[in-house]
Each structure stands twice: as C-alpha cells, then as structure tokens.
Design a protein around this motif. Structure first.
Motif, mmCIF file in Angstrom:
data_model
loop_
_atom_site.group_PDB
_atom_site.id
_atom_site.type_symbol
_atom_site.label_atom_id
_atom_site.label_comp_id
_atom_site.label_asym_id
_atom_site.label_seq_id
_atom_site.Cartn_x
_atom_site.Cartn_y
_atom_site.Cartn_z
ATOM 1 N N CYS A 109 0.827 -1.211 0.000
ATOM 2 C CA CYS A 109 0.000 0.000 0.000
ATOM 3 C C CYS A 109 0.864 1.264 0.000
ATOM 4 C CB CYS A 109 -0.915 0.000 1.218
ATOM 5 S SG CYS A 109 -2.026 -1.420 1.308
ATOM 6 N N PHE A 110 1.965 1.249 0.769
ATOM 7 C CA PHE A 110 2.901 2.377 0.859
ATOM 8 C C PHE A 110 2.165 3.675 1.203
ATOM 9 C CE2 PHE A 110 4.871 -0.785 -1.868
ATOM 10 C CZ PHE A 110 6.071 -0.997 -1.190
ATOM 11 N N ASP A 111 1.314 3.559 2.216
ATOM 12 C CA ASP A 111 0.560 4.707 2.713
ATOM 13 C C ASP A 111 1.352 5.327 3.866
ATOM 14 O OD1 ASP A 111 -1.507 6.485 3.018
ATOM 15 O OD2 ASP A 111 -2.778 5.105 4.152
ATOM 16 N N VAL A 112 1.560 6.633 3.851
ATOM 17 C CA VAL A 112 2.389 7.344 4.839
ATOM 18 C C VAL A 112 3.796 6.730 4.842
ATOM 19 C CG1 VAL A 112 2.544 8.233 7.181
ATOM 20 C CG2 VAL A 112 0.295 7.684 6.229
ATOM 21 N N LEU A 113 4.549 7.036 3.794
ATOM 22 C CA LEU A 113 5.879 6.449 3.625
ATOM 23 C C LEU A 113 6.793 6.828 4.795
ATOM 24 C CD1 LEU A 113 6.930 4.806 1.117
ATOM 25 C CD2 LEU A 113 8.298 6.814 0.590
ATOM 26 N N HIS A 114 7.529 5.843 5.348
ATOM 27 C CA HIS A 114 8.382 6.064 6.512
ATOM 28 C C HIS A 114 9.707 5.319 6.340
ATOM 29 C CE1 HIS A 114 7.139 2.034 7.667
ATOM 30 N NE2 HIS A 114 5.871 2.415 7.596
ATOM 31 N N ARG A 115 10.556 5.404 7.377
ATOM 32 C CA ARG A 115 11.887 4.810 7.316
ATOM 33 C C ARG A 115 11.835 3.310 7.011
ATOM 34 N NH1 ARG A 115 15.696 3.855 12.602
ATOM 35 N NH2 ARG A 115 17.151 2.422 11.609
#
Length: 518
Positions: free
Chosen positions: A382-388
């Motif tokens: 999904c790669f929702d709210v991309l983070h570290r």
C-alpha cells in the motif's frame, strides 16, 4: 492497393472513453453462445534440462490448471464482462465432460443447453510448459460430427420456443458462433442459425476455423486469424501477405468480405494487430502490443466474445473493436486460458495516474530488460504514509536484482485490506512519493487483493515481501516458484509501520526526540 488507416487506439483518450461508455452497457446483457467446447489443461514447472532417455526437456511439475476452452472460453469471457450467457454445445459422457460442466458453472455460464453426446469423448487439450516455453500439447477426444440425437437436441434448444416463451435466439441480444471444427456445426445448422438471427434482428458474430463455411449464414462479423485469412486470399496474394500482412489484407478486402459473406471482417494478425474491413470505409488497422506465442491460447475466443457482447449491447463498431482488442491484450499476458473481467478492462482503458505504467507496457519493458540480462525484482504494498521502514525495505529489495518494480494497491484495494479510514494518502500522492525514490525503477497500480496477476504477467526473477510475512501467508509464493522465480523476505524494521505511526498520531504520542526538538 487499399491504404490502411489507423483505428482509434486504446491509447487515445477519446477511444478509451467511448469504449468505457460501451462497457457500462454490457452488464446483465443476454448473450447466446453456440459452439465447440473443450477442456484446456496446463501443467507448469521449472525446467530440469534434457532427459537421459531422449532429447526431450524435463519439467518439474509445480502446478496444474484447467479451464473451459473453445466456445467454453468464449462463454466464460462474456460472463466475465457481466453478460448473462447461455451456452449451447455438446460434451462427452466422460470425466472430462463432467469437469468441463463444473468449470463452466463456476464461471457463471448457464449450461442447461449443454447436452451429453453419448458414446463420445470430450475434446481435451493438455499443454506442458516451463517458463514462457510451451514444450508439448497433447490432444484427445472425438472430433467427428455429433450423433443424430445430440444434433436434434441442439436444434430443438436453439429454434423451438416453449409455450409462452421465445426461442434462445429470439431472447438473446446477440449470437456468437464458435466453430472450431470438432463436429457441432452441420451445413444445415449454419444456414438455420444465420436465418434465425437475421429474422430476429440479432447480430451474429462468427469465430470459425473455416470462415467460408459460414458465408450462407451471412454473419454480421467474422473474426478470422492469420492462418484462416490466408485461406480466403487469392493464390497470387501469398507472397505479399507474408511480406506485409495488414497491407495485403487491405488490398484484398473485397475478396475476403465476399468469401465470408460477412458485413464486417475483423482479421486478427497476432503481433501485427488487427485489421477491420467493412466494405463501406477504408480498412482500419489497430496495432498490437506483442506477447509471447505461448500466451496466445484463447485470445481469439476473448476477442470474439467481447465483440459479440459489445455489439449486442448496441456499441458502434469502433468502440466494440477497441474493447475487444483491449480484452485480448489482457489475456495474452497471462499464461494458460484466462478471462478478462470488466474490472480488468476498466483498469486497462482507464486513465493512468502520474508515475505509474500500465501492465501491458510494463510487460514489454520487462521482456526488454531480460533481453539485456537484467534480473527483475517485484514487490508490492500500500505504501501509505511512507516512513523509514519503507525506505529500508525498498533498498533491500532492490539489492536482489537489477530492476525493481513496485506494485501499488489502488485506493479501493487499500480500503479492502486496511479498513474504511485508509488510505491516508490518495493513490496519486503515494505514487508521487515513490517516484522520487532512486531504488524504484517502475510503478504499476493493481486493484486485486493479491499480486497474482502482476506475477503472472511479469514473471519476476525475485518476489520480495517483508519479514512480517512467511511463505505460508503468501498465496503468490507457489506461482512465483512455478514460474522459476525465488521468494525472498526482507527483515522487518522494528517500530516502523504505518499502522503504528498512525496509532501514535491519533493518541497524541510524540517520540521523545521530537519533543526535545520542539
């Protein structure tokens, strides 16, 4: 020589819009399919070199699949578009016939008029494959004309109206005849079906191995392939046809139309696309996105079924052809005999978000990359709210090969997987962020709940998932291995997940370092 003009292509926004408008009219349309049905089966697995018993390849069987073939595949294709399909055909009274009935029922096809032809063996085509290579096809079953009882039953189902009801031809929006030469269609049945469709004002679409046989029926549309078209050309056209098939078809349009007795002939030329002949306008050419020859089984069935459903729904010729060509392009990128759904067509013809590439174009790029010796890696999410955690994960996935493809769930797909409050970021925003990452080579959007269709089309050398998964949790894993690929897992980065981040934001919990910086 007739000039070949370009048919509005599926890449043209106007053509896409007209085709999608036509698609909306196909749901719950009544379609009658009459024809030769068969059982298609496939055995898949990676190669093990040559046998010591002879110069033949050895395939380590990793998977098997079965599907209705011939008119059965056409019926399933139309049902996949939302049509109510009634199939008139015969099968043998054997286990293959029983299995074929079961598969057709599962596909949503009405099989009440699929009759047992006693003493006859069902036609069964078995294929053995590894990678993209078809090694062997084994055909079995009877292809002689149907017995008298079965023939009489077919005629009764088609043309006799029950008390207070219409015949099957009269009660359908269109009729599709699939004549593959396995014994169903007698000359009398051909003439009667053409006359019944004409008297009822129903379009008759014909897909036949011998199109000349159908000239007495005066069909509305005939869809011969390259080999079938070559039999319709005059002897002196053989050389020009080999040199430039679309131009040769255009040059002999009148002869092809006369030989088939059809109002419209749509010639399918595999890698050369298709040519539309209607006698009233210059021939039209729609180029194709090439696909491996081993994937083309059933493409003609899909094209004919989509055409018949579209014209039955009142579509004009150009949008009907655009829909049919798009449906064929979907199925040729999948191994085996497969069905293109209405959702597949909407995804194929709909607008593409910035940053993403459509699956047919991506499939061609992947083939080119393999030709250059590059190793293809696929992951999805999904790669929702991309983070570290995402950044580390994608970098690790990229290290498994030369090209990293990321499949991104559509907004609807994220909602199904994560709940009604997700995604936080819409698809275009998620794609924009992923596009900026140097580790990502290509992005492709998919709407399914698993990556099976992506894997089927792209055949990745490596399929990567996070360490919070196990192989037992991945329905895609067996398919990857059957295609000769590897499944790899990347260590999960602790305390770095979108769900955890959203929980902290909703709870007002800010990490200690962030508090000190304020």
């Amino acid at each position: 020589m007739n000039a070949v003009s370009a048919l509005p292509a599926a890449r043209d926004p106007l053509a896409r819009r007209d085709a999608l408008d036509a698609l909306d009219a196909l749901d719950a349309l009544d379609l009658l399919v009459v024809g030769d049905i068969m059982l298609d089966s496939w055995v898949w697995g990676p190669p093990r070199g040559l046998s010591r018993e002879g110069p033949v390849p050895v395939v380590a069987v990793a998977g098997r699949s079965e599907a209705p073939g011939g008119a059965g595949n056409a019926a399933a294709a139309a049902a996949g578009l939302g049509a109510r399909v009634r199939l008139v055909a015969t099968v043998g009274d054997d286990p293959d016939g029983a299995r074929l009935r079961e598969l057709l029922h599962d596909a949503g096809v009405d099989t009440a008029a699929v009759l047992d032809d006693h003493g006859r063996r069902t036609v069964h085509k078995q294929r053995i494959c590894s990678g993209e290579h078809l090694h062997l096809r084994v055909d079995s079953g009877d292809e002689a004309p149907s017995g008298p009882a079965a023939g009489a039953g077919i005629r009764s189902r088609l043309f006799d109206a029950a008390a207070g009801a219409l015949s099957l031809v009269d009660s359908s929006a269109a009729v599709l005849a699939c004549d593959y030469g396995t014994g169903l269609f007698s000359p009398d049945l051909v003439r009667r079906l053409g006359s019944a469709a004409r008297n009822a004002g129903r379009p008759l679409v014909v897909d036949a191995h011998e199109p000349r046989r159908w000239a007495p029926a005066r069909p509305d549309i005939v869809t011969p392939n390259a080999a079938e078209t070559s039999s319709l050309l005059p002897p002196d056209a053989a050389g020009p046809f080999l040199a430039d098939r679309p131009r040769a078809v255009a040059a002999h349009a009148e002869a092809i139309l006369a030989a088939t007795g059809a109002r419209v002939v749509i010639v399918t030329l595999d890698r050369d696309g298709l040519v539309v002949l209607d006698g009233a306008h210059p021939p039209l050419h729609l180029p194709a996105d090439p696909a491996p020859d081993g994937h083309t089984a059933g493409a003609g069935d899909t094209l004919a079924a989509t055409l018949a459903t579209a014209v039955g729904g009142g579509a004009a010729l150009a949008p009907a052809v655009t829909l049919a060509a798009a449906a064929a392009s979907v199925v040729v990128r999948r191994p085996g005999t497969s069905v293109c759904s209405a959702a597949d067509l909407r995804a194929c013809l709909g607008p593409r978000p910035p940053g993403a590439i459509d699956l047919p174009a991506l499939t061609e790029q992947v083939r080119a990359e393999r030709g250059r010796g590059n190793r293809v890696v696929l992951t999805n999410g999904c790669f929702d709210v991309l983070h570290r955690g995402h950044i580390a994960y994608l970098a690790a996935a990229r290290a498994f090969g030369d090209i990293l493809i990321v499949g991104v769930n559509s907004d609807a797909g994220v909602r199904r997987l994560k709940g009604p409050e997700r995604p936080v970021n819409a698809l275009e925003d998620r794609l924009a962020v992923l596009t900026a990452l140097t580790d990502v080579d290509h992005l492709v959007v998919f709407d399914e709940d698993t990556a099976t269709d992506l894997i089927t089309a792209l055949r990745p050398d490596v399929y990567v998932k996070g360490g919070d998964y196990t192989e037992a949790m991945l329905p895609e894993a067996a398919l990857v291995r059957a295609q000769g690929g590897q499944v790899r897992f990347v260590d999960y980065v602790p305390d770095h997940s979108t769900s955890g981040l959203l929980d902290r934001i909703r709870g007002g919990r800010v990490p200690a370092l962030a508090r000190r910086r304020r």
